[in-house]
Design a protein around this motif. Structure first.
Motif, PDB file in Angstrom:
ATOM      1  N   GLN A 169       0.805  -1.218   0.000  1.00  0.00           N
ATOM      2  CA  GLN A 169       0.000   0.000   0.000  1.00  0.00           C
ATOM      3  C   GLN A 169       0.835   1.263   0.000  1.00  0.00           C
ATOM      4  O   GLN A 169       0.637   2.145   0.819  1.00  0.00           O
ATOM      5  N   ASP A 212       2.058   4.846  -1.078  1.00  0.00           N
ATOM      6  CA  ASP A 212       1.586   6.100  -1.640  1.00  0.00           C
ATOM      7  C   ASP A 212       2.418   6.337  -2.906  1.00  0.00           C
ATOM      8  O   ASP A 212       3.651   6.301  -2.861  1.00  0.00           O
ATOM      9  N   GLU A 213       1.759   6.541  -4.036  1.00  0.00           N
ATOM     10  CA  GLU A 213       2.486   6.685  -5.314  1.00  0.00           C
ATOM     11  C   GLU A 213       3.484   7.839  -5.274  1.00  0.00           C
ATOM     12  O   GLU A 213       4.568   7.748  -5.838  1.00  0.00           O
TER      13      GLU A 213
END
Length: 131
Positions: free
Chosen positions: A91, A93-94
């Protein structure tokens, strides 16, 4: 000379044990495999090893209590830019991933659940850069 170290960082012990098993199955006794459950623990281990025993690869989760994976990689990169850094996350965060590529020379980002062959190929290609 001591064997180089591959360091795995994740706050989930089961993930760490799986990583160690997959790496050891492939690379056998060519490396030491160290495990850390936090970025702080990982930084302490790196400091303890350098310079006598070289940490050559760090595989880290992104979402962990305290210091996140991208921040860990930026700290490591400032002091030890030659270490190959691989993010393994479910998961991320880009923006954090992009920041790690830009500011920490992140080698690769793999996503959980990962395939062992992808992890092994990523580490092999990263190690080839060191030669």
């Amino acid at each position: 000379m001591s064997k180089p170290v591959i360091l795995c960082v994740d706050d989930e012990p089961d993930i760490l044990n799986t990583l160690k098993m997959q790496l050891k199955n492939e690379f056998k006794d060519n490396y030491f495999y160290e495990l850390a459950e936090s970025a702080d623990e990982a930084l302490d281990l790196i400091e303890d090893f350098q310079p006598e025993t070289e940490v050559i690869v760090v595989v880290s989760d992104w979402l962990m209590p305290g210091i996140k994976g991208d921040e860990l990689f930026m700290i490591v990169h400032k002091k030890y830019p030659q270490i190959i850094k691989v993010m393994l996350t479910g998961q991320a965060d880009e923006a954090a991933v992009q920041r790690a590529f830009k500011e920490a020379d992140l080698y690769c980002c793999l996503y959980k659940p990962w395939q062992s062959k992808d992890l092994i190929e990523t580490i092999k290609s990263g190690l080839a850069k060191l030669l």
